[in-house]
Motif scaffolding. Structure first.
Motif, PDB file in Angstrom:
ATOM      1  N   MET A   1      -3.373  -6.654   8.372  1.00  0.00           N
ATOM      2  CA  MET A   1      -2.155  -5.841   8.344  1.00  0.00           C
ATOM      3  C   MET A   1      -2.269  -4.763   9.423  1.00  0.00           C
ATOM      4  SD  MET A   1      -0.339  -7.148   5.971  1.00  0.00           S
ATOM      5  CE  MET A   1       0.926  -6.163   5.213  1.00  0.00           C
ATOM      6  N   ARG A   2      -1.141  -4.471  10.103  1.00  0.00           N
ATOM      7  CA  ARG A   2      -1.250  -3.630  11.300  1.00  0.00           C
ATOM      8  C   ARG A   2      -1.164  -2.145  10.996  1.00  0.00           C
ATOM      9  NH1 ARG A   2       3.133  -7.022  14.180  1.00  0.00           N
ATOM     10  NH2 ARG A   2       2.113  -9.038  14.127  1.00  0.00           N
ATOM     11  N   THR A   3      -0.507  -1.786   9.902  1.00  0.00           N
ATOM     12  CA  THR A   3      -0.401  -0.360   9.602  1.00  0.00           C
ATOM     13  C   THR A   3      -1.026  -0.060   8.251  1.00  0.00           C
ATOM     14  OG1 THR A   3       1.761  -0.764   8.677  1.00  0.00           O
ATOM     15  CG2 THR A   3       1.685   0.043  10.925  1.00  0.00           C
TER      16      THR A   3
ATOM     17  N   GLN B   1       8.676   0.565   2.666  1.00  0.00           N
ATOM     18  CA  GLN B   1       7.331   0.815   2.142  1.00  0.00           C
ATOM     19  C   GLN B   1       6.372  -0.333   2.416  1.00  0.00           C
ATOM     20  OE1 GLN B   1       7.178   2.103  -1.902  1.00  0.00           O
ATOM     21  NE2 GLN B   1       8.765   3.601  -1.590  1.00  0.00           N
TER      22      GLN B   1
ATOM     23  N   GLU C   1       8.650 -11.122  13.782  1.00  0.00           N
ATOM     24  CA  GLU C   1       8.287  -9.739  14.095  1.00  0.00           C
ATOM     25  C   GLU C   1       9.374  -8.791  13.602  1.00  0.00           C
ATOM     26  OE1 GLU C   1       5.564  -8.461  15.282  1.00  0.00           O
ATOM     27  OE2 GLU C   1       4.538 -10.363  15.598  1.00  0.00           O
TER      28      GLU C   1
ATOM     29  N   GLN D   1       4.057  -2.754   4.526  1.00  0.00           N
ATOM     30  CA  GLN D   1       3.293  -2.479   5.752  1.00  0.00           C
ATOM     31  C   GLN D   1       3.629  -3.483   6.845  1.00  0.00           C
ATOM     32  OE1 GLN D   1       1.541   0.337   6.101  1.00  0.00           O
ATOM     33  NE2 GLN D   1       2.443   0.746   4.112  1.00  0.00           N
ATOM     34  N   ASN D   2       3.164  -3.208   8.047  1.00  0.00           N
ATOM     35  CA  ASN D   2       3.817  -3.776   9.227  1.00  0.00           C
ATOM     36  C   ASN D   2       4.116  -5.263   9.301  1.00  0.00           C
ATOM     37  OD1 ASN D   2       4.531  -4.795  11.767  1.00  0.00           O
ATOM     38  ND2 ASN D   2       4.043  -2.860  12.716  1.00  0.00           N
ATOM     39  N   PRO D   3       3.236  -6.212   9.368  1.00  0.00           N
ATOM     40  CA  PRO D   3       3.830  -7.541   9.466  1.00  0.00           C
ATOM     41  C   PRO D   3       4.579  -7.829   8.167  1.00  0.00           C
ATOM     42  CG  PRO D   3       1.479  -7.626   9.881  1.00  0.00           C
ATOM     43  CD  PRO D   3       1.791  -6.313   9.246  1.00  0.00           C
TER      44      PRO D   3
ATOM     45  N   SER E   1       2.703  -6.283  -0.679  1.00  0.00           N
ATOM     46  CA  SER E   1       3.345  -7.558  -0.392  1.00  0.00           C
ATOM     47  C   SER E   1       3.747  -7.613   1.071  1.00  0.00           C
ATOM     48  CB  SER E   1       4.562  -7.726  -1.287  1.00  0.00           C
ATOM     49  OG  SER E   1       5.334  -6.571  -1.245  1.00  0.00           O
ATOM     50  N   SER E   2       4.015  -8.839   1.549  1.00  0.00           N
ATOM     51  CA  SER E   2       4.463  -8.964   2.927  1.00  0.00           C
ATOM     52  C   SER E   2       5.789  -9.700   3.027  1.00  0.00           C
ATOM     53  CB  SER E   2       3.410  -9.671   3.771  1.00  0.00           C
ATOM     54  OG  SER E   2       3.055 -10.887   3.178  1.00  0.00           O
TER      55      SER E   2
ATOM     56  N   VAL F   1       4.294  -1.724  16.327  1.00  0.00           N
ATOM     57  CA  VAL F   1       2.876  -1.965  16.562  1.00  0.00           C
ATOM     58  C   VAL F   1       2.756  -3.385  17.085  1.00  0.00           C
ATOM     59  CG1 VAL F   1       0.586  -1.947  15.578  1.00  0.00           C
ATOM     60  CG2 VAL F   1       2.345  -0.484  14.622  1.00  0.00           C
TER      61      VAL F   1
ATOM     62  N   HIS G   1      -3.190  -0.624  -0.161  1.00  0.00           N
ATOM     63  CA  HIS G   1      -2.692  -1.704   0.677  1.00  0.00           C
ATOM     64  C   HIS G   1      -3.652  -1.902   1.828  1.00  0.00           C
ATOM     65  CE1 HIS G   1      -1.150   2.161   1.988  1.00  0.00           C
ATOM     66  NE2 HIS G   1      -1.387   1.704   3.184  1.00  0.00           N
TER      67      HIS G   1
ATOM     68  N   ARG H   1       3.848  -2.114  -1.477  1.00  0.00           N
ATOM     69  CA  ARG H   1       2.736  -1.738  -0.623  1.00  0.00           C
ATOM     70  C   ARG H   1       1.876  -2.943  -0.257  1.00  0.00           C
ATOM     71  NH1 ARG H   1       4.132   2.891   1.506  1.00  0.00           N
ATOM     72  NH2 ARG H   1       3.996   4.672   0.153  1.00  0.00           N
TER      73      ARG H   1
ATOM     74  N   PRO I   1       1.263  -6.926  18.239  1.00  0.00           N
ATOM     75  CA  PRO I   1       0.149  -7.727  17.746  1.00  0.00           C
ATOM     76  C   PRO I   1      -0.994  -7.738  18.745  1.00  0.00           C
ATOM     77  CG  PRO I   1       1.970  -9.123  18.412  1.00  0.00           C
ATOM     78  CD  PRO I   1       2.468  -7.718  18.442  1.00  0.00           C
TER      79      PRO I   1
END
Lengths: 197, 304, 208
Positions: free
Chosen positions: B57-59, C111, C178, C113-115, C88-89, C30, B220, C86, C32
């Motif tokens: 995860m990037r952040t 909330q 993305e 996170q990035n990907p 999960s993607s 951000v 996370h 937080r 990759p």
């Protein structure tokens, strides 16, 4: 039931009874008499259960028709009390002192139709339409399609079709053909009969 | 000095072995639960992918210093528990550290991670974390009572507070195991074991239905990867602890794997059969029969 | 607006919840990893372990539950339900989204996170579906948050959802999913669209 209707008509200037079913009758009373009438029905006539409050926008007559539907557990029947109030600056007496649950309906009517119920708890708080501006959406002069197109970025390429004909053409083509030929047959016979006669 | 450094290197190697073993166990338990549900379940290496994914995860963001330290404390609890008991008795490299009072230390380490998580989860400010921590701490405290009593009984029986000595006393066949020589203490310990393994019926602190995921709700990215790693280490370490205490320890990796696997299956099968206890039910359960059995074990040991 | 929140939560006077609990920093994209091998490896890990945050906004959510049962079992493909944004993607919007729900959708989305990936489930998220002329439901989800995969249908069957997951995995492997960076780059456009429909914005500007 009959006695109650007669009582309402004599005591509260009720209009004609609109009998929908054996156990469902609607009576129209003047708007000023509604709270008294509902109080009488709750305390004296045994209609203790408030089923719902609803409003209909009769824009042609310039009125909102409010309907209070009551149910009696003893008599197993329903009475609807109807009242007309003016569309402009619409306001109605609150009945939250008779049924506390009525405040939810009144809040909803305030939000969706703009009918004010002074004194009803939290009546000005929105339930669904937070921060709504303009006329309430359930009024008939509100153009929901136009509003949606202006607000919600409609996607191009939406096609509209009548569900019945569309289904008949797409999914039931053979059945439709059979139906048509039967129709022709019947019509042809009728025509021939007419000629004979 | 060289001796200690050598032992530290060996212990790190042991940690790697136990971590991989624990990850495979976690994957296997997921598959077993899925099969009981009539599903196929994820592949056995899924825990590895999950850790890689959370690491990629990037952040990541922080809620404060305790938020960082929560998962760190948790993994310290897992590693500390592992480092103070012999994974394979008599082996030159899976022997780990030991000293005269490590039974007491181990009890602390079992609880230490939970307390660290409590501080970290409290800092995250999420109400569900707080609820999960409250339930988890209450239930773990209740489960520790019979466990501590069983340990006292063992210490009285063998006149030692060192796990290595307890394992040494059990060598020489199944008749020397504490399971046979002290069945009452074993029963108390095993009943506590159910509560300490955090499987159903004692997994109310995670309670996926009511408080989404319990204490780790806000954790996370890398924090979660740390906790997933710890989950496997802690899982395996607790199994090894109970194997050492009651079931004669292990003299080879193969015996260790067989014994811990059998121990895990007891909990997993109980978990898939029985529904989850609410926290007050589980605490009542622990302070009735297991606590009574534990007191009985101590009384018997004192009698001798 | 913060007065209202304070009143609801019963917090002391002078305590500004929004500045205390939330960050007001704008999101920043951000990129990759620059190394192709590392990037492909990370994408592979992302694609094979997807934690789902199911948002049951409408009737579509009823089609999510069978996915985790014995009949469809998506855990085979490395998809697991995670009830917290937080961790999960993949964010699944299950059907029509009213304006009041959009607030919660935006907060939950930010909330994650990035990907992060979004799946629009059902016709309502595509063009409004049967609620296309409603005064209170949005028509196009991709004007408010970036959407990676749409699963059309009213309702789509669980099989269509699995096909959607396959498509999403392909996108992730190719490095095309993305959405988080798109959101950060076009932050003003998305915020404008969101604020056009959410009239009383009583929440933080950006709640990470």
């Amino acid at each position: 039931m009959k006695d109650t209707i007669d009582k309402i008509r004599s005591m509260f200037d009720g209009g004609d009874a609109d009998e929908k079913r054996e156990d469902l009758v609607f009576v129209t009373v003047p708007a000023t008499q509604v709270v008294d009438c509902l109080g009488y029905l709750r305390d004296r006539a045994g209609y203790r259960h408030l089923v719902m409050i609803s409003a209909v926008d009769y824009i042609e007559r310039g009125v909102f028709q409010l309907t209070y539907l009551l149910h009696s557990y003893e008599k197993q029947n329903d009475i609807g009390i109807r009242a007309d109030i003016g569309r402009d600056d619409a306001s109605m007496d609150s009945i939250h002192r008779l049924w506390a649950a009525a405040q939810v309906y009144q809040r909803e009517l305030r939000e969706m139709f703009g009918i004010d119920f002074p004194g009803s708890p939290r009546v000005d708080e929105p339930m669904l339409l937070e921060g709504w501006e303009g006329i309430p959406p359930m009024r008939r002069d509100f153009d929901t399609k136009k509003y949606s197109e202006e607000t919600f970025f409609p996607r191009e390429g939406r096609k509209t079709a009548d569900p019945a004909t569309h289904m008949a053409e797409k999914n039931y083509a053979s059945e439709e053909q059979v139906k048509r030929s039967v129709k022709d047959l019947v019509r042809g016979r009728r025509k021939r009969k007419g000629n004979d006669g | 000095m060289m001796e200690v450094l050598k032992q530290a290197g060996y212990s790190l190697a042991t940690l790697m072995v136990v971590m991989n073993y624990g990850l495979l166990l976690v994957g296997l338990v997921t598959i077993i639960v899925a099969r009981v549900h009539g599903r196929i379940g994820p592949p056995i290496w899924q825990p590895y992918i999950n850790i890689l994914k959370t690491l990629s995860m990037r952040t990541a963001l922080s809620h404060g210093i305790m938020f960082y330290l929560g998962p760190v404390f948790r993994i310290v609890g897992g590693i500390g528990l592992l480092f103070f008991m012999p994974v394979v008795y008599g082996s030159s490299w899976m022997q780990n550290f030991s000293f005269a009072g490590d039974v007491i230390l181990v009890v602390y380490f079992v609880f230490f991670g939970m307390l660290g998580m409590a501080l970290g989860a409290a800092e995250s400010g999420h109400p569900y974390s707080a609820i999960g921590i409250m339930r988890g701490l209450a239930q773990n405290t209740a489960a520790e009572l019979p466990f501590a009593l069983a340990l006292m009984a063992l210490a009285a029986q063998h006149q030692t507070l060192s796990i290595t000595d307890i394992v040494a006393a059990q060598q020489g066949g199944i008749a020397h195991w504490n399971m046979i020589t002290n069945p009452v203490a074993t029963l108390a310990g095993m009943l506590a074991f159910f509560g300490m393994m955090m499987h159903s019926p004692f997994d109310v602190h995670l309670a996926p239905q009511e408080i989404p995921i319990g204490p780790p709700t806000e954790f996370h990215s890398s924090y979660l990867a740390l906790m997933q790693t710890n989950r496997s280490i802690f899982h395996a370490a607790k199994l090894i602890l109970f194997m050492n205490l009651f079931f004669g320890g292990a003299t080879s990796i193969f015996v260790m794997v067989v014994k811990t696997f059998a121990l895990l299956m007891v909990v997993v099968f109980a978990g898939v059969v029985f529904p989850r206890y609410r926290v007050e039910q589980s605490i009542r359960w622990f302070i009735r029969i297991p606590l009574a059995v534990g007191i009985l074990a101590v009384v018997i040991s004192a009698w001798k | 607006m913060s007065d209202e929140i304070k009143k609801v939560n019963g917090i002391d006077e002078g305590f500004d919840e929004i500045s205390e609990y939330f960050c007001d920093a704008r999101p920043s994209p951000v990129s990759p990893s620059a190394n192709r091998i590392v990037r492909n490896f990370q994408n592979w890990a992302q694609a094979n372990s997807i934690f789902i945050l199911g948002f049951g906004t409408g009737c579509g959510a009823i089609e999510l539950r069978p996915l985790f049962t014995a009949r469809y079992d998506v855990s085979r493909y490395g998809l697991f339900p995670r009830p917290t944004p937080r961790q999960s993607s993949l964010f699944i919007i299950g059907g029509y989204a009213s304006i009041k729900t959009m607030k919660r959708i935006i907060r939950s989305y930010e909330q994650i996170q990035n990907p992060k990936f979004v799946m629009g489930l059902g016709s309502c998220t595509v063009n409004g579906g049967m609620y296309w002329d409603s005064y209170n439901t949005i028509n196009r989800l991709d004007h408010y948050i970036p959407v990676d995969v749409y699963v059309a249908g009213c309702m789509p069957r669980p099989e269509s959802l699995i096909a959607g997951f396959d498509r999403l995995k392909e996108l992730i492997m190719e490095g095309k999913a993305e959405g988080a960076n798109t959101y950060a780059e076009n932050f003003d456009w998305y915020k404008n669209n969101q604020k056009k429909i959410i009239k009383n914005w009583n929440m933080p500007e950006y709640n990470w």
